[in-house]
Design a protein around this motif. Sequence first.
Motif, PDB file in Angstrom:
ATOM      1  N   LEU A  11      -5.390   0.717   4.777  1.00 27.48           N
ATOM      2  CA  LEU A  11      -5.623  -0.654   4.343  1.00 27.48           C
ATOM      3  C   LEU A  11      -4.358  -1.298   3.781  1.00 27.48           C
ATOM      4  O   LEU A  11      -4.428  -2.305   3.081  1.00 27.48           O
ATOM      5  N   GLY A  12      -3.211  -0.723   4.073  1.00 31.71           N
ATOM      6  CA  GLY A  12      -1.979  -1.247   3.501  1.00 31.71           C
ATOM      7  C   GLY A  12      -1.051  -1.835   4.538  1.00 31.71           C
ATOM      8  O   GLY A  12      -1.195  -1.562   5.727  1.00 31.71           O
ATOM      9  N   GLU A  14      -1.504  -3.473   0.955  1.00 28.44           N
ATOM     10  CA  GLU A  14      -2.685  -4.097   0.352  1.00 28.44           C
ATOM     11  C   GLU A  14      -2.579  -5.600   0.185  1.00 28.44           C
ATOM     12  O   GLU A  14      -3.545  -6.321   0.397  1.00 28.44           O
ATOM     13  N   LYS A  15      -1.437  -6.095  -0.212  1.00 21.55           N
ATOM     14  CA  LYS A  15      -1.292  -7.532  -0.471  1.00 21.55           C
ATOM     15  C   LYS A  15      -1.176  -8.345   0.816  1.00 21.55           C
ATOM     16  O   LYS A  15      -1.309  -9.555   0.794  1.00 21.55           O
ATOM     17  N   SER A  18      -5.834  -7.365   5.608  1.00 18.65           N
ATOM     18  CA  SER A  18      -7.279  -7.347   5.372  1.00 18.65           C
ATOM     19  C   SER A  18      -7.990  -7.352   6.722  1.00 18.65           C
ATOM     20  O   SER A  18      -7.369  -7.545   7.763  1.00 18.65           O
ATOM     21  N   HIS A  65       1.652   6.153   0.764  1.00 23.69           N
ATOM     22  CA  HIS A  65       0.460   5.436   1.196  1.00 23.69           C
ATOM     23  C   HIS A  65       0.643   4.961   2.638  1.00 23.69           C
ATOM     24  O   HIS A  65       1.647   4.330   2.963  1.00 23.69           O
ATOM     25  N   MET A  67       0.461   2.750   5.976  1.00 20.51           N
ATOM     26  CA  MET A  67       0.563   1.302   6.179  1.00 20.51           C
ATOM     27  C   MET A  67       0.409   0.956   7.655  1.00 20.51           C
ATOM     28  O   MET A  67       0.563   1.796   8.519  1.00 20.51           O
TER      29      MET A  67
END
Length: 125
Positions: A11-12, A14-15, A18, A65, A67
């Motif tokens: 889900l990255g 994140e910013k 989506s 994480h 991406m």
Amino acid sequence: MKLYCDPKTVLGPEKSVSNVQVVYDGGANDCAVATLVWEGRPGVGIRWNGNSRDQPIGIPQSRGHPMWLLVPPDFADLVLQRALELAPESELDAAYRDMSTDSVREQDATAWADALIGDVNDPPR
């Protein structure tokens, strides 16, 4: 032991990312392609899933994480088209395909739907 990073869990960043919808998942040692929204705009993301030996979270990653990498707009349609060609047919898609070739079942479904439409005009009970 984790064989690779499931792209459905990525889900990255994140910013930026989506509404990730994985279109193609090649598994370990292969890539994944997804439609997504990147900073409010529709796009196509791609990543290498990784493997249990060298990179269990795949590439790209940031600080451990996983991406997505945004495919440049000039290439997005081509990447998405090829991913759709490579994606295996889902069980639901296969069932719909089989049902659509069954003319007797189609006739029964049409008759059932037509009968429902007729019920709308009947007075309430």
